[in-house]
Scaffold this motif. Structure first.
Motif, PDB file in Angstrom:
ATOM      1  N   GLY A  13      -0.756   1.634 -19.449  1.00  0.00           N
ATOM      2  CA  GLY A  13       0.537   2.253 -19.695  1.00  0.00           C
ATOM      3  C   GLY A  13       1.484   2.180 -18.519  1.00  0.00           C
ATOM      4  N   ASP A  14       1.997   3.327 -18.099  1.00  0.00           N
ATOM      5  CA  ASP A  14       2.980   3.375 -17.005  1.00  0.00           C
ATOM      6  C   ASP A  14       2.395   2.907 -15.679  1.00  0.00           C
ATOM      7  OD1 ASP A  14       4.791   4.355 -18.803  1.00  0.00           O
ATOM      8  OD2 ASP A  14       4.653   6.442 -18.141  1.00  0.00           O
ATOM      9  N   ARG A  15       1.101   2.808 -15.563  1.00  0.00           N
ATOM     10  CA  ARG A  15       0.467   2.358 -14.312  1.00  0.00           C
ATOM     11  C   ARG A  15       0.140   0.874 -14.344  1.00  0.00           C
ATOM     12  NH1 ARG A  15       1.702   4.645 -10.194  1.00  0.00           N
ATOM     13  NH2 ARG A  15      -0.120   3.768  -9.144  1.00  0.00           N
ATOM     14  N   PHE A  16       0.435   0.196 -15.454  1.00  0.00           N
ATOM     15  CA  PHE A  16       0.151  -1.244 -15.489  1.00  0.00           C
ATOM     16  C   PHE A  16       1.008  -1.947 -14.444  1.00  0.00           C
ATOM     17  CE2 PHE A  16       0.985  -5.598 -16.988  1.00  0.00           C
ATOM     18  CZ  PHE A  16      -0.327  -6.073 -16.953  1.00  0.00           C
ATOM     19  N   GLY A  17       0.363  -2.763 -13.639  1.00  0.00           N
ATOM     20  CA  GLY A  17       1.046  -3.453 -12.552  1.00  0.00           C
ATOM     21  C   GLY A  17       0.822  -2.810 -11.209  1.00  0.00           C
ATOM     22  N   SER A  18       0.292  -1.576 -11.214  1.00  0.00           N
ATOM     23  CA  SER A  18       0.021  -0.887  -9.953  1.00  0.00           C
ATOM     24  C   SER A  18      -1.269  -1.416  -9.337  1.00  0.00           C
ATOM     25  CB  SER A  18      -0.087   0.621 -10.181  1.00  0.00           C
ATOM     26  OG  SER A  18      -1.203   0.923 -11.006  1.00  0.00           O
ATOM     27  N   SER A  19      -1.476  -1.094  -8.069  1.00  0.00           N
ATOM     28  CA  SER A  19      -2.686  -1.551  -7.387  1.00  0.00           C
ATOM     29  C   SER A  19      -2.970  -0.653  -6.198  1.00  0.00           C
ATOM     30  CB  SER A  19      -2.505  -3.001  -6.907  1.00  0.00           C
ATOM     31  OG  SER A  19      -1.553  -3.060  -5.844  1.00  0.00           O
ATOM     32  N   ASN A  20      -4.063  -0.955  -5.519  1.00  0.00           N
ATOM     33  CA  ASN A  20      -4.431  -0.244  -4.289  1.00  0.00           C
ATOM     34  C   ASN A  20      -4.263  -1.146  -3.079  1.00  0.00           C
ATOM     35  OD1 ASN A  20      -5.355   2.038  -2.861  1.00  0.00           O
ATOM     36  ND2 ASN A  20      -7.421   1.190  -2.774  1.00  0.00           N
ATOM     37  N   MET A  21      -3.332  -2.089  -3.185  1.00  0.00           N
ATOM     38  CA  MET A  21      -3.114  -3.055  -2.106  1.00  0.00           C
ATOM     39  C   MET A  21      -2.854  -2.369  -0.763  1.00  0.00           C
ATOM     40  SD  MET A  21      -0.197  -6.059  -1.942  1.00  0.00           S
ATOM     41  CE  MET A  21       1.178  -4.884  -1.849  1.00  0.00           C
ATOM     42  N   GLY A  22      -2.073  -1.284  -0.783  1.00  0.00           N
ATOM     43  CA  GLY A  22      -1.684  -0.618   0.462  1.00  0.00           C
ATOM     44  C   GLY A  22      -2.749   0.249   1.082  1.00  0.00           C
ATOM     45  N   LYS A  23      -3.803   0.559   0.340  1.00  0.00           N
ATOM     46  CA  LYS A  23      -4.930   1.349   0.847  1.00  0.00           C
ATOM     47  C   LYS A  23      -4.470   2.639   1.524  1.00  0.00           C
ATOM     48  CE  LYS A  23      -7.806  -2.757   1.375  1.00  0.00           C
ATOM     49  NZ  LYS A  23      -8.585  -3.623   2.288  1.00  0.00           N
ATOM     50  N   SER A  24      -3.460   3.262   0.938  1.00  0.00           N
ATOM     51  CA  SER A  24      -2.934   4.567   1.382  1.00  0.00           C
ATOM     52  C   SER A  24      -2.339   4.552   2.790  1.00  0.00           C
ATOM     53  CB  SER A  24      -4.034   5.645   1.300  1.00  0.00           C
ATOM     54  OG  SER A  24      -4.455   5.817  -0.032  1.00  0.00           O
ATOM     55  N   LYS A  25      -1.986   3.368   3.290  1.00  0.00           N
ATOM     56  CA  LYS A  25      -1.337   3.304   4.605  1.00  0.00           C
ATOM     57  C   LYS A  25       0.011   4.023   4.542  1.00  0.00           C
ATOM     58  CE  LYS A  25      -1.414  -0.337   7.348  1.00  0.00           C
ATOM     59  NZ  LYS A  25      -1.154  -1.684   7.938  1.00  0.00           N
ATOM     60  N   LYS A  26       0.295   4.847   5.565  1.00  0.00           N
ATOM     61  CA  LYS A  26       1.541   5.615   5.597  1.00  0.00           C
ATOM     62  C   LYS A  26       2.682   4.750   6.144  1.00  0.00           C
ATOM     63  CE  LYS A  26       1.844   9.875   6.547  1.00  0.00           C
ATOM     64  NZ  LYS A  26       1.883  11.168   7.285  1.00  0.00           N
ATOM     65  N   VAL A  27       3.741   4.667   5.358  1.00  0.00           N
ATOM     66  CA  VAL A  27       4.888   3.823   5.710  1.00  0.00           C
ATOM     67  C   VAL A  27       6.163   4.656   5.631  1.00  0.00           C
ATOM     68  CG1 VAL A  27       6.189   1.731   5.152  1.00  0.00           C
ATOM     69  CG2 VAL A  27       3.721   1.814   4.715  1.00  0.00           C
ATOM     70  N   LEU A  28       7.027   4.509   6.623  1.00  0.00           N
ATOM     71  CA  LEU A  28       8.332   5.164   6.587  1.00  0.00           C
ATOM     72  C   LEU A  28       9.408   4.089   6.465  1.00  0.00           C
ATOM     73  CD1 LEU A  28       9.892   7.818   6.755  1.00  0.00           C
ATOM     74  CD2 LEU A  28      10.081   7.471   9.214  1.00  0.00           C
ATOM     75  N   VAL A  29      10.185   4.174   5.400  1.00  0.00           N
ATOM     76  CA  VAL A  29      11.280   3.225   5.169  1.00  0.00           C
ATOM     77  C   VAL A  29      12.586   3.951   5.449  1.00  0.00           C
ATOM     78  CG1 VAL A  29      12.337   1.620   3.553  1.00  0.00           C
ATOM     79  CG2 VAL A  29       9.891   2.130   3.361  1.00  0.00           C
ATOM     80  N   GLU A  30      13.300   3.465   6.449  1.00  0.00           N
ATOM     81  CA  GLU A  30      14.588   4.069   6.820  1.00  0.00           C
ATOM     82  C   GLU A  30      15.703   3.123   6.395  1.00  0.00           C
ATOM     83  OE1 GLU A  30      17.831   4.142   9.864  1.00  0.00           O
ATOM     84  OE2 GLU A  30      15.886   3.787  10.829  1.00  0.00           O
ATOM     85  N   PHE A  31      16.651   3.643   5.625  1.00  0.00           N
ATOM     86  CA  PHE A  31      17.721   2.779   5.138  1.00  0.00           C
ATOM     87  C   PHE A  31      19.004   3.567   4.917  1.00  0.00           C
ATOM     88  CE2 PHE A  31      15.077   4.233   1.655  1.00  0.00           C
ATOM     89  CZ  PHE A  31      15.935   4.551   0.610  1.00  0.00           C
ATOM     90  N   VAL A  32      20.063   2.845   4.741  1.00  0.00           N
ATOM     91  CA  VAL A  32      21.449   3.326   4.670  1.00  0.00           C
ATOM     92  C   VAL A  32      21.886   3.814   6.054  1.00  0.00           C
ATOM     93  CG1 VAL A  32      23.163   4.791   3.574  1.00  0.00           C
ATOM     94  CG2 VAL A  32      21.250   3.927   2.213  1.00  0.00           C
TER      95      VAL A  32
END
Length: 545
Positions: A103-122
């Motif tokens: 369902g809504d999770r189709f296409g999701s994965s565990n590629m990132g292995k819960s690594k914490k990422v901060l995305v700063e933009f604008v």
């Protein structure tokens, strides 16, 4: 198709390891033409030389092993230096059940292995409303955060408020001049001041305020600097909210410098021998870290450059537990990448864990004419004014359709058009069409089945649609991993194109109920993937158009 690719790769790798004792890493690709199969690998052109076998001998051995996988492959052939794989239809269509199940999770994965990422933009200065260049960065950054979280990372979005430095002083001076202008005085706004009418609107409410009128000029500059800054931040937040963009945190430069002051930055760098004085200024020896030239930290007048506050800010990010930092910058900051990485390394962090993505400019095209902008002159197109003319979904879709490294011409008239020529309308219409099909089936008394006979799906379009649907997880992974955000809207357009063509040529709900049920499962898979893709890019999936 990512799952299928990995399965084929494993079969090849295991076969080669078992038969030839070689640990191979075969490349599996989707051929450009249908006659070359569903997948192909050029492995045959690489390994035989190491084995001392001819290509034909090698392929014969590989094919004999793969032919045992009859449940997966209809046939496996050699063509030139490639091995071509033709999937068994039952296997291919059977994978569609995973789409429905996930369902809504189709296409999701565990590629990132819960690594914490901060995305700063604008992170634009709080000196004016958001313009369309900021809006493109907002669409890209927000989508990237969604993609990263969908693929197993723990990603947060952050807005850095540049509320310290000379630009804030100029904001206060510009507002004070506008206030004097409203009092009937003739004023001259400084060359590097802010000339937009929005500043006049901000200060106009104080025209009869005796307390403000009674202040000295210096006091009013300080008062207006803070007041207009706060008003601009409110405006920016409201505009982004309207655009569907939300940040976990808004953090100010002043607050960062209070926690790790300019003096502490200098002391740290001096302690490492990275600072020296020349021509009355204090310099940071960034060439030691691979920069093309050293950078000024403190100017001759004692004011600090951006590198000081940026160093403090990125130290703060890492110390909050983020393992990886991603910044989205405009093209005018390209030359600042190396100096920031140098600062990160000087503070003891891994520079490779900081990634800078340059988001190129946007030019608005209105009735065939390009609109010129200048923020300081007050001649720019705000995000709000664009959203007043064009639906939010269209704006986001258009901003994401090109690579971030490519300049974007935004055609307002096309984005407003409610026809199939408009790519976002075309894609949303695909989702609405799938909903309409199910509504029609319900009216005919047809109830979709969980286990229809998928062997009845024999139309070429049905096979093509199934392959495209199953390609979605790979598209998502590539978009997240390589930051190729544009691949998601283009994929959705490709799937919509094939489905619209299928709909025009084939009746889905017919008197043959078993075939109808099989086709409805295919349609349900399309509906789910279109919805998932649109959600990832922050665009709604309407049920009616």
């Amino acid at each position: 198709m990512l799952k299928l690719k990995e399965e084929i790769k494993k079969i090849l790798r295991d076969t080669i390891l078992d038969r030839f004792k070689i640990d191979a890493n075969p490349v599996i690709e989707i051929p450009p033409k249908l006659e070359f199969g569903d997948f192909s690998s050029n492995l045959a052109s690489i390994l035989p030389k190491k084995l001392g076998l001819s290509i034909d001998e090698f392929v014969t051995i590989i094919l004999s092993e793969l032919s045992k996988k009859k449940e997966t492959f209809k046939k496996v052939l050699k063509k030139g230096n490639f091995i071509n794989f033709f999937l068994n239809d039952a296997y291919l269509f059977g994978q569609l059940k995973d789409v429905i199940k996930e369902g809504d999770r189709f296409g999701s994965s565990n590629m990132g292995k819960s690594k914490k990422v901060l995305v700063e933009f604008v992170s634009t200065n709080p000196t004016g409303p958001l313009n369309i260049v900021n809006a493109r960065a907002a669409a890209v950054g927000d989508t990237l955060v969604k993609l990263l979280n969908f693929t197993g990372y723990k990603a947060d979005a952050e807005f850095y408020i540049n509320d310290a430095g000379r630009q804030m002083e100029m904001l206060g001076i510009s507002a004070e001049k506008r206030f004097e202008e409203l009092q009937g005085k003739v004023v001259q706004i400084p060359e590097d001041g802010y000339k937009g009418e929005y500043i006049k609107e901000c200060v106009s409410k104080f025209i009869n305020d005796e307390k403000v009128r009674g202040m000295s000029e210096e006091e009013r500059i300080g008062f207006f600097k803070n007041y207009v800054k706060d008003e601009m931040i409110k405006w920016q937040k409201n505009s982004l909210e309207r655009f569907g963009v939300r940040f976990k945190k808004w953090i100010g430069e002043k607050a960062i410098l209070e926690g790790f002051s300019i003096q502490k930055v200098l002391e740290h760098l001096r302690g490492k021998g990275d600072v020296y004085e020349k021509d009355g200024a204090v310099w940071f020896n960034t060439t030691r870290y691979g920069d093309d030239k050293d950078r000024v930290l403190l100017k001759q007048d004692g004011t600090h450059t951006y590198i000081v506050s940026d160093a403090s800010y990125h130290k703060n990010k890492f110390e909050r537990g983020y393992e990886y930092l991603i910044n989205l910058w405009g093209p005018d900051h390209h030359g600042d990448i190396l100096r920031l990485k140098a600062a990160v390394e000087a503070f003891g962090f891994v520079p490779e864990n900081l990634e800078i993505i340059i988001v190129q400019q946007v030019t608005l095209v209105f009735r065939g004419k390009k609109q010129k902008m200048s923020k300081r002159a007050g001649k720019f197109i705000t995000l709000d004014s664009l959203l007043d003319k064009v639906d939010k979904d269209a704006v986001r879709f258009f901003f994401l359709m090109r690579k971030t490294t490519a300049h974007l011409d935004f055609d307002v008239e096309l984005a407003k058009t409610l026809t199939l020529e408009n790519p976002v309308y075309y894609t949303q219409y695909c989702h609405a069409r799938t909903v309409n099909i199910f509504n029609f089936a319900e009216e005919r008394g047809v109830t979709p089945a969980d286990e229809p006979d998928l062997s009845l799906l024999t139309e070429p379009h049905e096979r093509e649609i199934a392959k495209l649907v199953l390609l979605f997880p790979e598209v998502v992974q590539i978009a997240a991993e390589r930051r190729d955000i544009h691949k998601v809207p283009h994929y959705l357009l490709d799937l919509s194109k094939v489905f619209h063509s299928y709909y025009q040529k084939v009746r889905i709900v017919i008197d043959d109920e078993p075939l109808t049920l099989a086709r409805l499962l295919l349609v349900k898979a399309v509906k789910q993937v279109i919805k998932n893709g649109l959600t990832l890019i922050g665009v709604t999936a309407p049920e009616r158009m």
